[in-house]
Design an enzyme around this catalytic site. Structure first.
Site, PDB file in Angstrom:
ATOM      1  N   GLU A   1       0.597   3.857   9.902  1.00 39.92           N
ATOM      2  CA  GLU A   1      -0.876   3.837   9.740  1.00 39.92           C
ATOM      3  C   GLU A   1      -1.526   4.933  10.587  1.00 39.92           C
ATOM      4  OE1 GLU A   1      -2.933   0.331   8.843  1.00 39.92           O
ATOM      5  OE2 GLU A   1      -1.190  -0.646   7.988  1.00 39.92           O
TER       6      GLU A   1
ATOM      7  N   GLU B   1      -0.679  10.987  17.396  1.00 35.60           N
ATOM      8  CA  GLU B   1      -1.228  12.351  17.334  1.00 35.60           C
ATOM      9  C   GLU B   1      -2.381  12.389  16.317  1.00 35.60           C
ATOM     10  OE1 GLU B   1       2.015  11.534  17.306  1.00 35.60           O
ATOM     11  OE2 GLU B   1       2.530  12.316  19.283  1.00 35.60           O
TER      12      GLU B   1
ATOM     13  N   SER C   1       2.150   7.259   1.595  1.00 31.51           N
ATOM     14  CA  SER C   1       3.044   8.310   2.107  1.00 31.51           C
ATOM     15  C   SER C   1       4.090   8.713   1.081  1.00 31.51           C
ATOM     16  CB  SER C   1       3.791   7.802   3.343  1.00 31.51           C
ATOM     17  OG  SER C   1       2.887   7.345   4.301  1.00 31.51           O
ATOM     18  N   GLU C   2       4.563   9.941   1.262  1.00 28.41           N
ATOM     19  CA  GLU C   2       5.706  10.442   0.504  1.00 28.41           C
ATOM     20  C   GLU C   2       6.598  11.200   1.470  1.00 28.41           C
ATOM     21  OE1 GLU C   2       4.193  12.691  -2.828  1.00 28.41           O
ATOM     22  OE2 GLU C   2       3.099  10.955  -3.607  1.00 28.41           O
TER      23      GLU C   2
ATOM     24  N   PHE D   1       0.872  -1.176   0.000  1.00 25.81           N
ATOM     25  CA  PHE D   1       0.000   0.000   0.000  1.00 25.81           C
ATOM     26  C   PHE D   1       0.904   1.219   0.000  1.00 25.81           C
ATOM     27  CE2 PHE D   1      -2.277   3.107   2.781  1.00 25.81           C
ATOM     28  CZ  PHE D   1      -3.532   3.173   2.172  1.00 25.81           C
TER      29      PHE D   1
ATOM     30  N   GLY E   1      -7.020  -1.116   8.463  1.00 25.30           N
ATOM     31  CA  GLY E   1      -5.598  -1.345   8.720  1.00 25.30           C
ATOM     32  C   GLY E   1      -5.242  -1.087  10.175  1.00 25.30           C
TER      33      GLY E   1
ATOM     34  N   GLY F   1      19.332  -5.071  33.894  1.00 24.86           N
ATOM     35  CA  GLY F   1      20.447  -5.016  32.936  1.00 24.86           C
ATOM     36  C   GLY F   1      20.267  -5.993  31.786  1.00 24.86           C
TER      37      GLY F   1
HETATM   38  N1  CAA Z   1     -13.555   7.221   5.909  1.00 23.74           N
HETATM   39  C1  CAA Z   1     -14.151   7.763   4.823  1.00 23.74           C
HETATM   40  N2  CAA Z   1     -13.820   8.968   4.310  1.00 23.74           N
HETATM   41  C2  CAA Z   1     -12.856   9.663   4.943  1.00 23.74           C
HETATM   42  C3  CAA Z   1     -12.193   9.166   6.088  1.00 23.74           C
HETATM   43  C4  CAA Z   1     -12.577   7.894   6.572  1.00 23.74           C
HETATM   44  N3  CAA Z   1     -11.984   7.349   7.647  1.00 23.74           N
HETATM   45  N4  CAA Z   1     -11.283  10.073   6.487  1.00 23.74           N
HETATM   46  C5  CAA Z   1     -11.382  11.128   5.628  1.00 23.74           C
HETATM   47  N5  CAA Z   1     -12.325  10.849   4.694  1.00 23.74           N
HETATM   48  C6  CAA Z   1     -12.773  11.715   3.601  1.00 23.74           C
HETATM   49  C7  CAA Z   1     -13.387  12.978   4.158  1.00 23.74           C
HETATM   50  O1  CAA Z   1     -14.755  12.800   4.448  1.00 23.74           O
HETATM   51  C8  CAA Z   1     -13.172  13.957   3.024  1.00 23.74           C
HETATM   52  O2  CAA Z   1     -14.146  13.731   2.046  1.00 23.74           O
HETATM   53  P1  CAA Z   1     -14.916  14.978   1.329  1.00 23.74           P
HETATM   54  O3  CAA Z   1     -14.010  15.366   0.220  1.00 23.74           O
HETATM   55  O4  CAA Z   1     -16.180  14.364   0.893  1.00 23.74           O
HETATM   56  O5  CAA Z   1     -15.075  16.041   2.369  1.00 23.74           O
HETATM   57  C9  CAA Z   1     -11.828  13.521   2.429  1.00 23.74           C
HETATM   58  O6  CAA Z   1     -11.638  12.151   2.828  1.00 23.74           O
HETATM   59  C10 CAA Z   1     -10.668  14.327   2.962  1.00 23.74           C
HETATM   60  O7  CAA Z   1     -10.668  14.179   4.356  1.00 23.74           O
HETATM   61  P2  CAA Z   1     -10.103  15.250   5.369  1.00 23.74           P
HETATM   62  O8  CAA Z   1     -10.549  16.608   4.950  1.00 23.74           O
HETATM   63  O9  CAA Z   1     -10.415  14.792   6.747  1.00 23.74           O
HETATM   64  O10 CAA Z   1      -8.541  15.127   5.064  1.00 23.74           O
HETATM   65  P3  CAA Z   1      -7.314  15.722   5.825  1.00 23.74           P
HETATM   66  O11 CAA Z   1      -6.325  16.149   4.800  1.00 23.74           O
HETATM   67  O12 CAA Z   1      -7.754  16.712   6.861  1.00 23.74           O
HETATM   68  O13 CAA Z   1      -6.649  14.434   6.521  1.00 23.74           O
HETATM   69  C11 CAA Z   1      -6.211  12.852   8.265  1.00 23.74           C
HETATM   70  C12 CAA Z   1      -7.233  13.695   7.495  1.00 23.74           C
HETATM   71  C13 CAA Z   1      -7.037  12.065   9.247  1.00 23.74           C
HETATM   72  C14 CAA Z   1      -5.190  13.690   8.995  1.00 23.74           C
HETATM   73  C15 CAA Z   1      -5.491  11.891   7.265  1.00 23.74           C
HETATM   74  O14 CAA Z   1      -4.628  12.607   6.394  1.00 23.74           O
HETATM   75  C16 CAA Z   1      -4.713  10.823   7.956  1.00 23.74           C
HETATM   76  O15 CAA Z   1      -5.271   9.817   8.383  1.00 23.74           O
HETATM   77  N6  CAA Z   1      -3.367  10.961   8.045  1.00 23.74           N
HETATM   78  C17 CAA Z   1      -2.509   9.896   8.473  1.00 23.74           C
HETATM   79  C18 CAA Z   1      -1.991   9.160   7.300  1.00 23.74           C
HETATM   80  C19 CAA Z   1      -1.716   7.719   7.566  1.00 23.74           C
HETATM   81  O16 CAA Z   1      -2.345   7.072   8.378  1.00 23.74           O
HETATM   82  N7  CAA Z   1      -0.757   7.178   6.836  1.00 23.74           N
HETATM   83  C20 CAA Z   1      -0.473   5.807   6.926  1.00 23.74           C
HETATM   84  C21 CAA Z   1       0.484   5.427   5.868  1.00 23.74           C
HETATM   85  S1  CAA Z   1       0.223   3.786   5.361  1.00 23.74           S
HETATM   86  C22 CAA Z   1       1.113   2.801   6.362  1.00 23.74           C
HETATM   87  O17 CAA Z   1       1.675   3.202   7.335  1.00 23.74           O
HETATM   88  C23 CAA Z   1       1.023   1.369   5.994  1.00 23.74           C
HETATM   89  C24 CAA Z   1       2.206   0.562   6.269  1.00 23.74           C
HETATM   90  O18 CAA Z   1       2.985   0.311   5.380  1.00 23.74           O
HETATM   91  C25 CAA Z   1       2.389  -0.028   7.588  1.00 23.74           C
END
Ligand code: CAA
Length: 387
Positions: A367, A371, A127-128, A124, A246, A344
């Site tokens: 994931e 924060e 991220s960048e 999946f 996830g 230790g």
């Molecule tokens: N379910 C459905 N829709 C969702 C949602 C959810 N859980 N969360 C957001 N959305 C939708 C919103 O409703 C919105 O839709 P509309 O355009 O209709 O309004 C759209 O997505 C944008 O949402 P936000 O405005 O809330 O977006 P945001 O930019 O404010 O970001 C955030 C929200 C919660 C901070 C999100 O960016 C986030 O979760 N950040 C963390 C990223 C993350 O978890 N990365 C993991 C990397 S993957 C990984 O780690 C895997 C691995 O390899 C182990």
């Protein structure tokens, strides 16, 4: 210790996972961690057991099991080796669920079925380098061409990035003249044999060393039109919905790590004598063990509630963020206490709790950091009608 009664089938799968972990993972976990070695053969074995398609319906070659059964098995694998567990978690919760929910029948035939059988491993790529917590700020870009799309950009910290057979990648499909924020991102189904797909740097990590984490580079990566998953512009929403799954997997991984640290501590406190008595006879140690057990059981109980809500078809954004936050902070806290109990010896790589401590840390980061989980929880506390 668990307060959650398991069905006969769930107990059987838990036993199967535990026996498999004990015989085929535990004997190698220390060496794999030291050498940062990812054993694809173990992934194939997990596939043979059906553990890479646990929540995929039988009609697509999966086992069609409920979420709690899957998480129970995942916890057992994590207790033996969190690196193997993250490969299992990412595969089961992110790319396969995205294909199941939004894939075309052709995409399901081509990718989901072999993934559910464990013949293809998934990754999946969201991220960048400059878009971690702020995931919708990603800049990898797709342009249309005559046959489909051309992708450019670099994805960061991709679990299974150098070994996956299928990568679900979130890429911008809006244009510089018409930026659409989170709605300008689409999901693509990619395979490493596509021209312009390159694996970049493999990270050298503090923990989870046996799980490969790499960059993936799209260098004029040509993909056909049917590589798009679902609807154009929906990739970020799909990614967020998938992370709701996830994060349950990461919570189970964290609980597995914490349970292992507790088990090691219980044994050590029984065997180790100081001042003429076993450590477990000292109140200072008893209080630690009691608090460790309390947090592990509480985390597992919250995770079970989240999994049950998911299986009832409810939205689990709040549940999964709470479960992940609590479980990952539990893993970090419990492994810290375990090192303290071992004294230790706990600080030495010869003893098992040091690896558990290093592995626990990332569960508070990937994931979604702790924060970000708090941001999501706080948002969910207000009804949608109350801006
Ligand atoms: N379910 C459905 N829709 C969702 C949602 C959810 N859980 N969360 C957001 N959305 C939708 C919103 O409703 C919105 O839709 P509309 O355009 O209709 O309004 C759209 O997505 C944008 O949402 P936000 O405005 O809330 O977006 P945001 O930019 O404010 O970001 C955030 C929200 C919660 C901070 C999100 O960016 C986030 O979760 N950040 C963390 C990223 C993350 O978890 N990365 C993991 C990397 S993957 C990984 O780690 C895997 C691995 O390899 C182990």
């Amino acid at each position: 210790m668990s307060f959650i009664p398991l069905t006969e089938e769930q107990s059987e799968i838990q036993r199967l996972a535990r026996d498999f972990a004990l015989t085929e993972i535990t004997p190698h976990a220390v060496a794999w961690d030291r050498e940062a070695y990812f054993d694809r053969a173990i992934i194939a074995r997990l596939g043979e057991l059906g553990f890479l398609g646990m929540m995929i319906p039988e009609q697509y070659d999966g086992l069609g099991l409920d979420t709690w059964t899957y998480l129970t098995a995942l916890e057992e694998i994590a207790a033996a080796d969190a690196s193997i567990a993250v490969a299992m978690s990412v595969h089961n919760s992110l790319p396969t669920q995205m294909l199941l929910r939004w894939g075309s029948e052709a995409q399901k035939d081509r990718y989901l079925r072999p993934m559910a059988r464990g013949e293809m491993l998934g990754a999946f790529a969201l991220s960048e380098a400059d878009a971690g917590s702020d995931a919708s700020a990603l800049t990898a870009q797709a342009h249309r061409d005559a046959d489909g799309w051309v992708l450019n950009g670099t994805k960061a910290w991709v679990t299974n990035g150098n070994t996956a057979d299928v990568v679900l990648a979130m890429v911008r499909t809006d244009t510089s003249e018409d930026r659409r924020g989170a709605r300008g991102i689409s999901a693509f189904v990619l395979t490493p044999d596509m021209s312009g797909f390159k694996v970049g740097k493999k990270e050298d990590k503090m923990g989870l060393r046996a799980s490969p984490t790499t960059q993936i580079i799209f260098d004029d990566l040509h993909v056909p039109a049917d590589a798009l998953l679902g609807e154009e512009g929906m990739g970020f929403v799909y990614a967020m919905q998938s992370l709701d799954n996830g994060r349950l997997g990461i919570a189970a991984q964290a609980i597995g790590i914490a349970q292992a640290a507790l088990d090691h501590s219980l044994r050590y406190a029984q065997e180790r004598k100081q001042f003429g008595k076993a450590l477990r006879e000292f109140e200072a140690i008893q209080f630690k063990l009691a608090d460790m057990a309390l947090r592990v059981v509480s985390s597992r109980t919250l995770l079970h509630a989240a999994a049950s809500a998911k299986d009832r078809g409810e939205a689990v954004t709040l549940h999964s963020s709470m479960a992940k936050l609590m479980a990952s902070e539990t893993a970090m806290w419990v492994t810290t206490q375990a090192i303290q109990i071992f004294g230790g010896y706990g600080y030495m790589s010869e003893y098992p709790v040091e690896r558990l401590f290093r592995d626990a840390k990332v569960t508070e980061i990937y994931e979604g950091t702790s924060e970000i989980q708090r941001v999501v929880i706080a948002r969910e506390l207000y009804p949608a009608s109350d801006p």
